[in-house]
Scaffold this active site. Structure first.
Site, PDB file in Angstrom:
ATOM      1  N   TYR A  43       4.457  -6.268  26.715  1.00 53.58           N
ATOM      2  CA  TYR A  43       3.652  -7.404  26.221  1.00 53.58           C
ATOM      3  C   TYR A  43       3.766  -8.287  27.577  1.00 53.58           C
ATOM      4  O   TYR A  43       3.884  -7.852  28.783  1.00 53.58           O
ATOM      5  CB  TYR A  43       4.380  -8.359  25.062  1.00 53.58           C
ATOM      6  CG  TYR A  43       4.390  -7.539  23.950  1.00 53.58           C
ATOM      7  CD1 TYR A  43       3.206  -6.709  23.453  1.00 53.58           C
ATOM      8  CD2 TYR A  43       5.530  -6.954  23.280  1.00 53.58           C
ATOM      9  CE1 TYR A  43       3.360  -5.969  22.158  1.00 53.58           C
ATOM     10  CE2 TYR A  43       5.778  -6.453  22.035  1.00 53.58           C
ATOM     11  CZ  TYR A  43       4.398  -5.735  21.464  1.00 53.58           C
ATOM     12  OH  TYR A  43       4.731  -4.897  20.705  1.00 53.58           O
ATOM     13  N   ARG A  59      14.370 -11.385  25.961  1.00 51.16           N
ATOM     14  CA  ARG A  59      14.575 -10.123  25.840  1.00 51.16           C
ATOM     15  C   ARG A  59      13.901  -9.321  26.933  1.00 51.16           C
ATOM     16  O   ARG A  59      12.683  -9.717  27.209  1.00 51.16           O
ATOM     17  CB  ARG A  59      13.814  -9.589  24.354  1.00 51.16           C
ATOM     18  CG  ARG A  59      13.953  -8.252  24.093  1.00 51.16           C
ATOM     19  CD  ARG A  59      13.268  -7.429  22.976  1.00 51.16           C
ATOM     20  NE  ARG A  59      14.502  -7.668  22.112  1.00 51.16           N
ATOM     21  CZ  ARG A  59      14.613  -6.703  20.780  1.00 51.16           C
ATOM     22  NH1 ARG A  59      13.782  -5.968  20.655  1.00 51.16           N
ATOM     23  NH2 ARG A  59      15.858  -6.870  19.968  1.00 51.16           N
ATOM     24  N   PRO A  87      14.508  -8.419  15.925  1.00 48.65           N
ATOM     25  CA  PRO A  87      13.218  -9.007  15.597  1.00 48.65           C
ATOM     26  C   PRO A  87      12.300  -7.460  15.415  1.00 48.65           C
ATOM     27  O   PRO A  87      12.558  -6.326  15.881  1.00 48.65           O
ATOM     28  CB  PRO A  87      12.637  -9.271  17.206  1.00 48.65           C
ATOM     29  CG  PRO A  87      13.911  -9.805  17.746  1.00 48.65           C
ATOM     30  CD  PRO A  87      15.106  -8.896  17.460  1.00 48.65           C
ATOM     31  N   GLN A 100      11.154 -15.561  17.978  1.00 46.55           N
ATOM     32  CA  GLN A 100      11.135 -14.992  19.071  1.00 46.55           C
ATOM     33  C   GLN A 100       9.611 -15.064  19.523  1.00 46.55           C
ATOM     34  O   GLN A 100       8.656 -14.716  18.768  1.00 46.55           O
ATOM     35  CB  GLN A 100      11.259 -13.430  19.062  1.00 46.55           C
ATOM     36  CG  GLN A 100      11.062 -12.327  20.344  1.00 46.55           C
ATOM     37  CD  GLN A 100      11.100 -11.071  20.156  1.00 46.55           C
ATOM     38  OE1 GLN A 100      10.068 -10.476  19.473  1.00 46.55           O
ATOM     39  NE2 GLN A 100      12.060 -10.323  20.595  1.00 46.55           N
TER      40      GLN A 100
END
Length: 841
Positions: free
Chosen positions: A648, A696, A487, A566
């Site tokens: 994030y 992830r 990604p 994703q």
């Protein structure tokens, strides 16, 4: 005022602190280049006092010595033991890999050669004498070379300038010696009853000429010159089972004819390391184990003789029942030394005082000798001492940093050795040989194709198929090869989050390029979950239609390529400009409110303070993820990845640096995992049962107090228990003050540890740049899939080109029909034209 270093100025007065190989060789070179120099070496021990037994040097290092001082080179060359094989003993089975090439000699003999050379040149050697402090010597010396070892008093005295970082590692080891020459470099694993121990051993002294070999056959050891030279040119000698030559060799150091030539050619002599030893040579034996294993076996209370006896009994078969000899041998924990600066005024660090590299790649003496070569050359080439010391550090630092990265990878592999012992025998051996990432699949195959082919057959790899082109199954999805387009945020969506023609072309091109799985960028689950206004989303009907256009193209035009989405939420890292407009910088206008686990800005005084989500708001965010997952399924994606990395929103819950909550969603790791697992469960429920889900994670924050590798294993285990089909193992980007250990494949050890600890599939990422890296990681069992980002920006057809370069044309990398005419490397201009018959000058 500092004295100039260049020609035409008064000779330097030099003090060398430490009589190890690096310090002695630096003294000899500096004196040889300018006999008028006054050089003194201070060594607090006696001439023959030394730690350890044998020393391994690389052909590259020997080449530098040959150019700089042929007398030393000839003396060393006459002493070397040479061998080609590596034996790996695991669970009672010995596997041999050949073609490596090693050379070793006794450390005492190396020091004796350097002592003789220094005396012949007129260097003052002061043994059994404690040197004055470096700062004191600098008052009346032009240069002070601190070669005073890993426990350098000079480095400690000036720590405010050198700014050392010392890291003590998790294993204990002891240096011992066996009174016979092994026939190969030998690694052996033994169960102590309280955990495993490993043996690292290699020969360093020949049997005497009139000795009758023992009844146990040994492969012959070569001395130089080789009495039975091969008709094939000898492979370069390496410093360990882990070759890591410098990519930029040191230019030859030239000097005038030797003003003090040796009058007597060096002749082989009995090793000084073996007084009274039997006649059948000698080998260095290092025994290593984890600290807890060492303590459990009572070795923390054993003296050196009891420790040697314990080690000899544990490895009795390899040692043929013979005892092990000690030399002030103590159990030691290896310490990695890194300095921010290597010089301070007239003082310069050299060898272990400046840097250390774990003994498992055999680079300590090699690095010290190469430091000496570089320092002598820079002093000759530069006009002033400050210029010379700056040039020395500029030249050596990148070489040392690269070696230390390889050494840390090797060290970590042995620290986690217990996680690999269940591997099949040949895979285990291949994993060991490639542990530092310097030896690769292709490199090892050049040395010993039979061994590498056996590893592949044992792993079920079809003949003629590179490991990267074997299929892999995740739930109901079979990937045709092990390559993933990682990604990558493109920041190219329309202002409302809709992917457009750019995404169609970008992802479509990479799907046509042959990868088994192509991943989208992080697709955001809400407008306020975007990083930038140009980030794509999956929270509106038009987004779903636009993504369906991309998946339809990939499935129709690149059949066999899987397309993954994703899903993520930016959390406190949102409302910023596009990367090329100012990474992590807030928008000049139009900013939106940010949310996070805790009210902590990403960059204080730069990014806005986010709102800490309440329990009710968490439920709303969870619902955003489930709606986006349902839309992704309708849009036709084959795989869904939940983004819990890089700081994030979901990652922010996992890290103790970003989650300061005191409710059920904070505190312990179990509390910090609670919301990411709730989001995962909600998405898994919406996502079709036959399609795989991955997660992830950032396996480390690269910052003190953050997520640790042990935490990462626990996080991966939790997601796997909740139904994750694979863990995509990345690192960092959680806090801005991180200090990543960048380097080739630098993140792959974290994936390796999760896979081999938990037995779950992993996707490895992080500066994997070559198909050789991919083959190595897959065949060694360190990863199941390899995700590459920048290589796919450089070359959308990276996978197809990797197949072509390896001569592979099988089902793991089929060329699209319209592209088949380009499946061979295009011809170039002739390079085999006849040479000119006559050259006029």
């Amino acid at each position: 005022m500092t004295a100039p270093a260049g020609p035409g100025h008064r000779p330097l007065k030099v003090a060398v602190l430490g009589g190890g190989p690096g310090g002695l060789y630096a003294a000899a070179l500096l004196k040889r280049l300018d006999p008028a120099r006054e050089i003194t070496v201070w060594e607090r021990n006696a001439p023959d006092d030394t730690f350890g037994f044998g020393v391994v040097l690389s052909d590259e290092t020997l080449g530098g010595i040959e150019h700089a001082d042929p007398v030393v080179y000839r003396a060393l060359q006459a002493e070397f033991v040479r061998w080609d094989d590596i034996d790996i003993v695991h669970r009672g089975r010995t596997l041999t890999s050949g073609g490596h090439g090693f050379a070793a000699l006794g450390r005492r003999r190396l020091l004796a050669v350097l002592h003789e050379r220094c005396r012949a040149l007129g260097v003052r050697l002061r043994f059994r004498t404690e040197a004055p402090p470096a700062a004191h010597l600098a008052r009346d010396h032009d240069l002070v070379i601190a070669a005073d070892g890993v426990h350098s008093t000079t480095r400690t005295a000036h720590a405010d300038v050198f700014r050392p970082r010392l890291t003590t590692h998790r294993c204990r080891y002891i240096w011992l010696s066996a009174d016979f020459a092994l026939g190969a470099f030998r690694f052996e694993i033994a169960d102590t009853g309280h955990g495993i121990a490993q043996l690292h051993a290699y020969p360093y002294a020949h049997p005497s000429p009139d000795h009758h070999p023992s009844t146990t056959p040994q492969r012959p050891l070569r001395s130089s010159p080789d009495p039975h030279p091969s008709t094939t040119p000898r492979r370069p000698l390496r410093s360990s089972p882990d070759p890591h030559p410098s990519t930029t060799p040191r230019r030859p150091l030239r000097s005038s004819p030797d003003p003090h030539p040796s009058t007597t050619p060096q002749q082989p002599r009995p090793s000084l390391d073996r007084p009274g030893a039997p006649d059948d040579g000698a080998s260095t034996v290092i025994v290593e184990m984890r600290e807890e294993v060492w303590r459990a076996n009572g070795l923390d209370t054993s003296d050196e003789h009891a420790s040697a006896a314990w080690c000899a009994e544990l490895f009795a078969d390899t040692l043929r029942g013979r005892p092990l000899r000690t030399n002030n041998s103590t159990w030691t924990a290896f310490r990695t030394v890194v300095n921010e600066r290597w010089s301070h005024g007239r003082i310069v660090l050299l060898g272990d005082a400046a840097h250390t590299a774990h003994f498992s790649i055999g680079s300590g003496t090699k690095l010290a000798v190469e430091d000496a070569l570089a320092l002598a050359a820079c002093l000759r080439e530069q006009p002033t001492l400050p210029d010379a010391l700056a040039a020395y550090e500029d030249e050596r630092r990148p070489v040392v940093a690269s070696t230390q990265r390889a050494a840390r990878a090797s060290l970590a592999w042995f620290e986690d050795l217990a996680t690999y012992t269940a591997q099949p025998p040949h895979q285990f051996a291949f994993n060991l040989l490639t542990r530092s990432r310097r030896v690769t699949h292709d490199n090892l195959r050049l040395r010993d194709a039979d061994f590498t082919d056996t590893v592949a057959r044992e792993a079920g790899v079809p003949d003629g198929t590179p490991p990267m082109f074997t299929p892999f199954r995740l739930r109901g999805l079979t990937l045709r090869n092990r390559v993933v387009v990682s990604p990558m945020d493109m920041y190219s969506a329309d202002g409302d989050g809709t992917p457009g023609d750019f995404h169609l072309v970008h992802l479509g091109a990479r799907a046509l390029g042959g990868a088994g799985l192509v991943m989208t960028e992080m697709v955001c689950v809400s407008p306020e979950g975007r990083i930038t206004p140009a980030c794509s989303g999956l929270y509106a009907p038009e987004h779903e239609r636009a993504w369906r256009r991309v998946t339809d193209f990939v499935h129709a035009q690149a059949p066999g390529t899987a397309l993954g989405v994703q899903l993520g939420h930016s959390g406190r890292k949102g409302s910023t400009r596009r990367m090329w407009e100012g990474i992590d910088q807030p928008l000049p206008d139009g900013n939106w409110p940010l949310v996070a686990p805790s009210a902590l800005p990403y960059r204080p005084d730069v990014n806005q303070i986010p709102h800490a989500l309440s329990a009710v708001e968490l439920a709303a965010v969870r619902e955003q993820f489930t709606r986006s997952a349902a839309a992704a399924a309708r849009a036709g994606f084959d795989l869904l990845e939940l983004h819990c990395a890089h700081g994030y929103l979901l990652s922010g819950f996992l890290s103790p640096l970003t989650n300061r909550r005191t409710d059920a969603y904070g505190g312990s790791l179990a509390g910090r995992l609670r919301f990411p697992l709730e989001a995962f469960d909600a998405v898994r429920e919406q996502w079709p049962a036959d399609r795989p889900m991955t997660v992830r994670i950032s396996a480390t924050d690269w910052a003190e107090g953050g997520t640790t590798p042990d935490d990462a294993v626990a996080i991966a285990a939790a997601f796997a228990e909740h139904g994750a089909d694979a863990i995509d193992v990345s690192t960092g980007q959680v806090v801005p003050h991180e200090r990543p250990d960048f380097g080739r494949s630098y993140q792959t050890p974290f994936a390796d540890r999760i896979r081999n600890t938990l037995g779950i599939p992993v996707i490895a990422v992080g500066a994997i740049s070559s198909w050789d890296d991919v083959n190595s990681l897959i065949l060694a069992g360190r990863a199941d899939l390899c995700a590459l980002a920048r290589p796919h920006l450089y070359d959308p057809h990276w996978t197809l080109h990797a197949a072509a370069e390896q001569g592979y044309t099988g089902p793991g990398a089929p060329w699209p029909l319209p592209y088949q005419a380009g499946s061979r490397t295009p011809p170039t201009g002739r390079t085999d034209a006849p040479k000119p018959r006559l050259t006029l000058h």
